[in-house]
Design a protein around this motif. Structure first.
Motif, PDB file in Angstrom:
ATOM      1  N   TYR A 285       0.785  -1.110  -0.056  1.00 43.39           N
ATOM      2  CA  TYR A 285       0.029  -0.034  -0.012  1.00 43.39           C
ATOM      3  C   TYR A 285       0.758   1.380   0.055  1.00 43.39           C
ATOM      4  CZ  TYR A 285      -4.261  -2.972   0.777  1.00 43.39           C
ATOM      5  OH  TYR A 285      -5.165  -3.690   0.410  1.00 43.39           O
ATOM      6  N   SER A 286       2.077   1.390   0.325  1.00 45.17           N
ATOM      7  CA  SER A 286       2.986   2.413   0.250  1.00 45.17           C
ATOM      8  C   SER A 286       4.240   2.069  -0.632  1.00 45.17           C
ATOM      9  CB  SER A 286       3.499   2.680   1.563  1.00 45.17           C
ATOM     10  OG  SER A 286       2.289   3.318   2.400  1.00 45.17           O
ATOM     11  N   ASN A 287       4.210   2.271  -1.928  1.00 44.39           N
ATOM     12  CA  ASN A 287       5.166   1.926  -2.715  1.00 44.39           C
ATOM     13  C   ASN A 287       6.155   3.047  -2.554  1.00 44.39           C
ATOM     14  OD1 ASN A 287       4.642  -0.430  -4.371  1.00 44.39           O
ATOM     15  ND2 ASN A 287       2.663   0.646  -4.446  1.00 44.39           N
ATOM     16  N   LEU A 288       7.200   2.772  -1.675  1.00 38.42           N
ATOM     17  CA  LEU A 288       8.477   3.716  -1.582  1.00 38.42           C
ATOM     18  C   LEU A 288       9.587   3.463  -2.436  1.00 38.42           C
ATOM     19  CD1 LEU A 288       8.145   4.222   2.177  1.00 38.42           C
ATOM     20  CD2 LEU A 288       6.954   5.527   0.573  1.00 38.42           C
ATOM     21  N   SER A 289       9.343   2.171  -3.193  1.00 36.68           N
ATOM     22  CA  SER A 289      10.579   1.650  -3.894  1.00 36.68           C
ATOM     23  C   SER A 289      10.300   1.118  -5.264  1.00 36.68           C
ATOM     24  CB  SER A 289      11.394   0.347  -3.152  1.00 36.68           C
ATOM     25  OG  SER A 289      11.724   0.819  -1.707  1.00 36.68           O
ATOM     26  N   PRO A 290      11.186   1.215  -6.000  1.00 39.37           N
ATOM     27  CA  PRO A 290      10.858   0.787  -7.215  1.00 39.37           C
ATOM     28  C   PRO A 290      10.586  -0.695  -7.624  1.00 39.37           C
ATOM     29  CG  PRO A 290      13.154   0.964  -7.193  1.00 39.37           C
ATOM     30  CD  PRO A 290      12.644   1.406  -5.763  1.00 39.37           C
ATOM     31  N   GLN A 291       9.946  -0.957  -8.611  1.00 39.25           N
ATOM     32  CA  GLN A 291       9.508  -2.384  -8.911  1.00 39.25           C
ATOM     33  C   GLN A 291      10.493  -3.012  -9.873  1.00 39.25           C
ATOM     34  OE1 GLN A 291       7.212  -4.219  -7.093  1.00 39.25           O
ATOM     35  NE2 GLN A 291       6.207  -2.206  -6.142  1.00 39.25           N
ATOM     36  N   GLU A 292      11.458  -4.147  -9.053  1.00 40.36           N
ATOM     37  CA  GLU A 292      12.181  -4.560 -10.289  1.00 40.36           C
ATOM     38  C   GLU A 292      11.777  -5.657 -10.958  1.00 40.36           C
ATOM     39  OE1 GLU A 292      15.183  -5.691 -12.075  1.00 40.36           O
ATOM     40  OE2 GLU A 292      15.525  -4.112 -10.603  1.00 40.36           O
ATOM     41  N   THR A 293      12.278  -5.934 -12.460  1.00 35.97           N
ATOM     42  CA  THR A 293      11.983  -6.910 -13.514  1.00 35.97           C
ATOM     43  C   THR A 293      12.590  -7.992 -13.517  1.00 35.97           C
ATOM     44  OG1 THR A 293      13.078  -5.779 -14.985  1.00 35.97           O
ATOM     45  CG2 THR A 293      10.866  -4.985 -14.596  1.00 35.97           C
ATOM     46  N   THR A 294      13.866  -8.283 -12.915  1.00 37.14           N
ATOM     47  CA  THR A 294      14.522  -9.499 -13.202  1.00 37.14           C
ATOM     48  C   THR A 294      13.884 -10.560 -12.811  1.00 37.14           C
ATOM     49  OG1 THR A 294      16.633  -8.239 -12.390  1.00 37.14           O
ATOM     50  CG2 THR A 294      16.877 -10.343 -12.455  1.00 37.14           C
ATOM     51  N   ASN A 295      13.117 -10.745 -11.760  1.00 37.28           N
ATOM     52  CA  ASN A 295      12.554 -11.955 -11.604  1.00 37.28           C
ATOM     53  C   ASN A 295      10.957 -12.276 -11.665  1.00 37.28           C
ATOM     54  OD1 ASN A 295      11.484 -10.004  -9.751  1.00 37.28           O
ATOM     55  ND2 ASN A 295      11.114 -11.637  -7.898  1.00 37.28           N
ATOM     56  N   LEU A 296      10.594 -11.395 -13.112  1.00 35.36           N
ATOM     57  CA  LEU A 296       9.285 -11.363 -13.270  1.00 35.36           C
ATOM     58  C   LEU A 296       9.114 -12.604 -14.433  1.00 35.36           C
ATOM     59  CD1 LEU A 296       8.169  -7.895 -13.624  1.00 35.36           C
ATOM     60  CD2 LEU A 296       7.927  -9.285 -11.792  1.00 35.36           C
ATOM     61  N   GLU A 297       8.076 -13.175 -14.297  1.00 30.18           N
ATOM     62  CA  GLU A 297       7.668 -14.078 -15.296  1.00 30.18           C
ATOM     63  C   GLU A 297       6.911 -13.702 -16.225  1.00 30.18           C
ATOM     64  OE1 GLU A 297       7.718 -17.829 -17.219  1.00 30.18           O
ATOM     65  OE2 GLU A 297       8.705 -17.546 -15.441  1.00 30.18           O
ATOM     66  N   ARG A 298       5.961 -12.673 -15.846  1.00 28.26           N
ATOM     67  CA  ARG A 298       5.186 -11.949 -16.719  1.00 28.26           C
ATOM     68  C   ARG A 298       4.350 -10.938 -15.961  1.00 28.26           C
ATOM     69  NH1 ARG A 298       2.909 -16.715 -15.175  1.00 28.26           N
ATOM     70  NH2 ARG A 298       0.494 -16.583 -14.465  1.00 28.26           N
ATOM     71  N   ILE A 299       3.596 -10.046 -16.893  1.00 25.37           N
ATOM     72  CA  ILE A 299       2.987  -8.776 -15.990  1.00 25.37           C
ATOM     73  C   ILE A 299       1.532  -8.969 -16.582  1.00 25.37           C
ATOM     74  CG2 ILE A 299       2.691  -6.248 -15.740  1.00 25.37           C
ATOM     75  CD1 ILE A 299       5.575  -6.037 -16.460  1.00 25.37           C
ATOM     76  N   GLU A 300       0.721  -8.894 -15.707  1.00 21.80           N
ATOM     77  CA  GLU A 300      -0.759  -9.274 -15.939  1.00 21.80           C
ATOM     78  C   GLU A 300      -1.410  -8.008 -15.490  1.00 21.80           C
ATOM     79  OE1 GLU A 300      -0.996 -13.944 -15.147  1.00 21.80           O
ATOM     80  OE2 GLU A 300      -2.484 -12.674 -13.988  1.00 21.80           O
ATOM     81  N   VAL A 301      -2.235  -7.207 -16.511  1.00 23.12           N
ATOM     82  CA  VAL A 301      -2.970  -6.021 -16.372  1.00 23.12           C
ATOM     83  C   VAL A 301      -4.537  -6.298 -16.379  1.00 23.12           C
ATOM     84  CG1 VAL A 301      -3.136  -3.668 -16.951  1.00 23.12           C
ATOM     85  CG2 VAL A 301      -1.029  -4.795 -17.257  1.00 23.12           C
ATOM     86  N   LEU A 302      -5.130  -6.141 -15.344  1.00 20.19           N
ATOM     87  CA  LEU A 302      -6.513  -6.281 -15.173  1.00 20.19           C
ATOM     88  C   LEU A 302      -7.222  -5.067 -15.327  1.00 20.19           C
ATOM     89  CD1 LEU A 302      -9.098  -8.311 -14.837  1.00 20.19           C
ATOM     90  CD2 LEU A 302      -8.553  -7.778 -12.283  1.00 20.19           C
ATOM     91  N   LYS A 303      -8.347  -4.715 -16.109  1.00 16.70           N
ATOM     92  CA  LYS A 303      -8.810  -3.552 -16.517  1.00 16.70           C
ATOM     93  C   LYS A 303     -10.239  -3.334 -15.799  1.00 16.70           C
ATOM     94  CE  LYS A 303      -5.908  -2.800 -19.965  1.00 16.70           C
ATOM     95  NZ  LYS A 303      -6.408  -2.564 -21.092  1.00 16.70           N
TER      96      LYS A 303
END
Length: 857
Positions: A285-303
């Motif tokens: 709920y408090s995103n104070l840091s960046p989101q790293e992509t190295t360990n991502l399998e995929r990104i899902e965007v629910l509209k």
């Protein structure tokens, strides 16, 4: 494979033998168009572990004489079935009591691949059959049943086509594992679906929309997936870089207080607390840091509104970052990236078993990143990230994952550019308005587990916990007044430190059952969250104003104050507890018609620990969706859903306002244009109400919850393989997002950061054979239309059209890549702040080159 028309999986049977081992292989080509075009009535299905409509399958002998002859021999007991994920598909292990199984030949019918094992008896300890749904990409289910008195049948059903197989038998010591206690041997089967997940642009399933593994075509809501291969081909290192492939998403996903914002379906997530980011279904709920992509399998965007499963969220949608999980086979991926502006990034991805039985698996992702950046800062961007995961298979039905993530990040604190007249200040894109040593440092640590227990083939329980600790320190020069007539920007020195602790616990039960001919997938659960946001200190030195001529700046004229003597601003520490209870039922009336119905209750208690005040909010969030499939490859869908977000606006007595609420409906069509190319076309309308709006211009700090905003539009997304070795991901969005009711903002004003039109295309082609085999090319464009910079619509940010390209070469275990971003060096504004004319407009990066070299084995 050299041929672009032959997609093979492999079934590997390890047979113990006293004599020297022999190997035999069966290479099976792709399914014919004749089989793939069968009407759905002729395609076999698996229900309750049995084969229905089996007239096309080779029938197992059932005559009395043949059965007598077969049962007169000793039947091999198959006592266990194990499924293990691999880098390329799925491994099925059959545990047997002896070594006399004859190697089966693969056979096909419709979308089924099946094997008949003669002289065998299925003797599972807790069931008379085995059934696993959606065990791997391209595989609908795996079933092991007793076909008759002496035959066991292994059935694998593909989602879009019949899986392909290569059968090998040989020395079990090289591939099988032997239990010393039971002296059992394993028959190992490796299965791959009709596409290689690592090279495809299409993901057939996604879990974000339902919290169950559901085919996207059967999901009555728009959901787009950016798979790992797209991240690799585009050399993505930021989440917002990946989101340019998704319709209706624009802007930047930047750090806390940096003022840039992201919009989804027209709604701006300008507050760090409302950035709709999930990581494996967990909300921070408090995103104070960046989101790293190295360990991502995929990104899902629910509209659209999604509170029914995830609680408080803005109505535009949510972004779920799905991380890589341990593999049963050893896997090693080493990569080095380097490019313009001093960019360098080595990374590793390692996985495999930690014990000889394969019951303990691990995955380790790590990366280091450094960059000078294209802006005129002395502060360098530097990041270290590490994320180990360990999976323990406690039993055939129970497994637990332990995970940890650590990020240490430093970037320049960049406030962007101010508005100037009806546009944005026109200065060189490297021009900064702070000081060169301004910095933002963050550290994030999270740890947790995910436990899953399968009661039987139909019911399972999942329990997961995540703890996150974040710390942020800012030392910056803050703009507060810009005199457009003289070009002078007044600034103040500031320093701030924030800390956030977040505890989340999720428990749910998933069950499948039938009421007559109607099939149900029931989901029921509880989400608990407790978060503490601590403003350690915020100090702004008002003793000295720091003027800067934005057209001819001179930096370093002023010394930073001794902040020990600067008074601290009033604290605003908060502790928030959230409880959510939800129920969802996915109801399949037939293969053509299905409904999803869900409801959630949330209670949120917000306590200001410094002021000693608190507020409790509650909300019901329903969702109803419908899918109708006139044919197997086309789905018509519609849905209605709601969302809520606690309101930060305050009334005349200082009390927080009622929560913001939103209602949205959507309808559209999803279609498999080909077996490997998928498209979604949708129309949506979302209304957000209870928006805080000032009582009057004279009292801007006193608000009432009467504001309304509405967003309507059309979106199109296409992804997959156009032809062999030719991939595509493309999107288009028309979005009309406006103010429909407000006390101070004119009705009809556009919402900031949201263009009417935006689209993107990215495509790659790899030469499959010949002297240039493995050489590939990529080309993409992105267009974002004009956007307003603030709610008052006092200025506008111009449109832009970017061109990106890539050339890569894959050979054996090696991959080389070269990406060219912003090929024609377009000067543009990538993100807007949406709240102030004085700052927040972020210049986009100029032409840059990123090269990479990697090895995978």
């Amino acid at each position: 494979m050299k041929s672009d028309r032959v997609l093979l999986a492999s079934f590997v049977f390890a047979i113990a033998s006293i004599a020297s081992p022999e190997f035999f292989k069966f290479h099976i080509s792709s399914a014919s168009a004749e089989n793939l075009s069968k009407p759905s009535s002729q395609i076999d299905s698996i229900e309750n572990g049995k084969v229905q409509s089996v007239q096309d399958l080779r029938q197992v002998s059932t005559s009395a004489s043949e059965l007598l002859a077969e049962t007169s021999t000793n039947l091999v007991q198959i006592t266990g079935v194990k499924l293990n994920p691999t880098a390329n598909g799925l491994e099925v292990a059959l545990e047997t009591t002896s070594s006399s199984i004859s190697p089966p030949a693969p056979q096909t019918s419709g979308k089924l691949l099946y094997f008949d094992i003669p002289n065998a008896k299925l003797a599972l300890p807790n069931s008379d059959r085995f059934l696993a749904e959606n065990p791997a990409d391209g595989i609908a289910n795996v079933s092991v049943i007793q076909a008759n008195a002496s035959y066991v049948r292994v059935i694998v059903r593909g989602i879009n086509a019949v899986p392909k197989a290569m059968v090998t038998t040989g020395n079990p010591n090289s591939v099988a594992q032997v239990s010393n206690e039971a002296k059992e041997e394993e028959e190992e089967i490796t299965i791959t679906g009709e596409t290689d997940r690592k090279t495809t642009y299409r993901e057939p399933n996604a879990s974000t929309a339902t919290r169950t593994d559901t085919a996207i075509i059967d999901t009555p809501q728009s959901i787009q997936v950016v798979p790992q291969q797209v991240l690799k081909d585009q050399q993505v290192v930021r989440v917002d870089q990946a989101l340019r492939n998704v319709s209706g998403v624009t802007g930047e996903l930047s750090g806390f207080s940096s003022a840039q914002s992201l919009t989804i379906r027209g709604f701006v997530t300008e507050s760090f607390a409302n950035i709709p980011i999930l990581r494996d279904g967990f909300r921070t709920y408090s995103n104070l840091s960046p989101q790293e992509t190295t360990n991502l399998e995929r990104i899902e965007v629910l509209k659209g509104p999604a509170s029914v499963l995830y609680g408080q969220a803005d109505p535009g949608g949510i972004i779920n970052l799905v991380t890589k999980q341990p593999l049963a086979k050893p896997f090693y991926d080493l990569q080095l990236q380097a490019g313009s502006f001093g960019f360098i990034r080595p990374s590793v991805d390692l996985s495999g078993p930690l014990d000889t039985d394969g019951n303990v698996l691990y995955r380790l992702n790590a990366a280091y990143q450094r960059s000078d950046g294209f802006r005129n800062f002395d502060t360098k961007s530097e990041r270290f990230f590490i994320a180990p995961v360990v999976q323990w298979k406690i039993s055939d039905r129970t497994k637990i994952n332990f995970f940890l993530e650590y990020t240490n990040d430093q970037i320049p604190y960049d406030v962007g550019l101010p508005a100037f007249g009806r546009g944005v200040l026109d200065v060189p894109r490297d021009r900064i308005l702070g000081e060169r040593d301004d910095s933002l440092k963050s550290r994030a640590f999270s740890i947790g587990y995910k436990l899953e227990h399968q009661f039987d083939d139909n019911w399972k329980i999942r329990n997961a916990f995540r703890y996150s600790d974040q710390n942020l320190k800012v030392e910056s020069t803050l703009p507060f007044i810009f005199n457009e007539a003289t070009g002078t920007l007044a600034r103040l020195y500031g320093r701030r430190e924030l800390q956030s602790n977040d505890y989340s616990l999720q428990t749910d039960v998933v069950g499948k059952f039938e009421t007559g001919s109607v099939k149900h997938t029931l989901l029921a659960g509880v989400d608990l969250n407790w978060s503490v946001f601590n403003d350690v200190f915020t100090k702004i030195s008002r003793a000295q104003i720091l003027p800067l001529n934005v057209f001819n700046p001179t930096y370093g004229l002023f010394s930073r104050p001794n902040f020990d003597t600067v008074p601290q601003l009033p604290e605003s520490d908060t502790a928030i507890s959230r409880t959510g209870v939800f129920l969802q039922d996915q109801i399949a009336f037939s293969d053509q018609l299905s409904v999803i119905a869900g409801i959630r209750f949330d209670g949120v208690t917000n306590r200001n620990t410094f002021a000693g005040t608190s507020r409790y909010d509650s909300a019901w969030s329903p969702r109803l969706g419908l899918v109708y499939k006139p044919i197997e490859t086309v789905a018509l869908f519609a849905n209605y859903s709601q969302s809520f977000t606690p309101n930060v606006g305050q009334d005349v007595n200082g009390n927080f306002l009622e929560p913001e609420k939103a209602q949205g409906y959507e309808f559209g069509i999803k279609a498999e244009l080909t077996k490997k190319l998928f498209a979604t076309l949708s129309y949506f309308s979302i209304t957000k109400q209870n928006v805080a709006t000032p009582v009057s211009i004279l009292e801007p700090s006193v608000s009432v919850a009467t504001g309304k905003q509405q967003s309507q539009g059309i979106e199109l997304d296409i992804s997959g393989e156009i032809a062999p070795n030719w991939n595509l991901i493309a999107s288009y969005a028309y979005t009309n997002a406006r103010v429909t009711e407000d006390n101070s903002i004119p009705v009809g004003n556009r919402l900031p950061g949201s263009p009417y039109n935006s689209f993107g295309i990215w495509t790659t082609y790899q030469i499959p054979d010949g002297d240039l085999q493995g050489l590939g090319f990529g080309l993409g464009v992105n267009y974002v239309g004009n956007r307003t910079g603030d709610r008052e619509n006092t200025y506008e940010v111009g449109d832009y059209f970017l061109t990106n390209a890539a050339i890569f070469y894959k050979r054996d275990q090696w991959r080389f890549g070269l990406n060219f971003n912003n090929l024609f060096n377009i000067n543009y504004i990538s993100g807007v702040g949406g709240t102030s004319r004085t700052f927040g407009n972020s210049p986009g990066a100029p032409f840059s080159v990123v090269g990479s070299i990697g090895i995978q084995f």
